[in-house]
Design a protein around this motif. Sequence first.
Motif, PDB file in Angstrom:
ATOM      1  N   TYR A  83       0.809  -1.213   0.000  1.00 30.43           N
ATOM      2  CA  TYR A  83       0.000   0.000   0.000  1.00 30.43           C
ATOM      3  C   TYR A  83       0.849   1.273   0.000  1.00 30.43           C
TER       4      TYR A  83
ATOM      5  N   PRO B 293      -4.653   3.370  -2.123  1.00 26.73           N
ATOM      6  CA  PRO B 293      -3.196   3.495  -2.012  1.00 26.73           C
ATOM      7  C   PRO B 293      -2.802   4.807  -1.336  1.00 26.73           C
TER       8      PRO B 293
ATOM      9  N   SER C   8      -2.054  -4.135   4.907  1.00 26.98           N
ATOM     10  CA  SER C   8      -2.181  -5.471   4.315  1.00 26.98           C
ATOM     11  C   SER C   8      -1.582  -6.557   5.198  1.00 26.98           C
TER      12      SER C   8
ATOM     13  N   ASN D  48      -8.738  -0.234   0.547  1.00 29.95           N
ATOM     14  CA  ASN D  48      -7.817  -0.529  -0.555  1.00 29.95           C
ATOM     15  C   ASN D  48      -7.205   0.720  -1.181  1.00 29.95           C
TER      16      ASN D  48
ATOM     17  N   HIS E 212      -0.537   5.656   6.465  1.00 31.13           N
ATOM     18  CA  HIS E 212       0.146   5.256   5.227  1.00 31.13           C
ATOM     19  C   HIS E 212       0.906   6.430   4.603  1.00 31.13           C
TER      20      HIS E 212
END
Length: 306
Positions: A122, A170, A266, A168, A187
């Motif tokens: 990711y 990115p 993930s 999901n 992230h």
Amino acid sequence: MLLHVLHETSYRYAPAVRTAQHMVHLKPSSNARQQLLNHRLVIDPEPARHKETIDIYGNTRTFFSLQFSHESLRVTAESLVSTTPAPEVTTSLPWEDVVERIRYHRGTHYDPASEFAFASPYVPRDKAFVDYALPSFPAGRPLAEAARELMHRIHADFEYETSATDVNTPALEALELRKGVCQDLAHVMLGCLRSLGLPARYVSGYLLTEPAPGQRRLVGSDASHAWAAVYLPTPGQPGEWLDLDPTNDRPAGEDYVTLAIGRDYSDVSPMRGVIHGGANHRLRVAVTVTPAENDAMTPAAPAMTE
């Protein structure tokens, strides 16, 4: 601090699921800042088989299978965790020195934290992350200080919006949107740090649901939460991880419970699986974290794992 965590996940399927295989990360870890005192995982309907294992990052995961038709699934994880305040980091190496220490050199000591400096499913390493991060990383700035400012900027620049992304999305898309949830902000922070060559890992966990009197309610406290941790090497000693929560603009403290660590979402999603049937489903997740007494977990149902 003694915390009681109740994490309930329920599915209703239409038509019924004929067979299913699932993996869950729902057992909090024990580490230098927290101790798991009790844990119970109850699965309804009772699985045909289940197995608890430890993954490469030291997280506990449970596999279970349902080899029969079922229209619903309920997974309840209950934990009692003792936490302590994170030690205050007053100084650290300049961030460029950390990059150089982590970079591979033949014949030098290998630091296991270096694996968290690479891209992950990711979170790629990308110039867009470097461009966003660099204002916080002038030459010679101590890494802890720079990472904290990066956390402040992400908190200020990004809008917390649950409908803007999904599990999901990115990290580069979240960076462009300047919107997302705790997973996305974590992230983005990982992408910035890794793109500069710095080790950083994803942390999933929980927040105390009800704040102390006079304190503001934290975002994400009624669901599983996520934040980032940056690695601070110490010459001649083991390095340490500084946990930073860009969603709430603060370091993780004793009101945080670590569930699992990995490269990104993930690696540590609370629950995932493969089902045969059940083309349509309804999902409900409820998390409650409260201050606890020592007898907070009186048995209410048969334990699946201990």
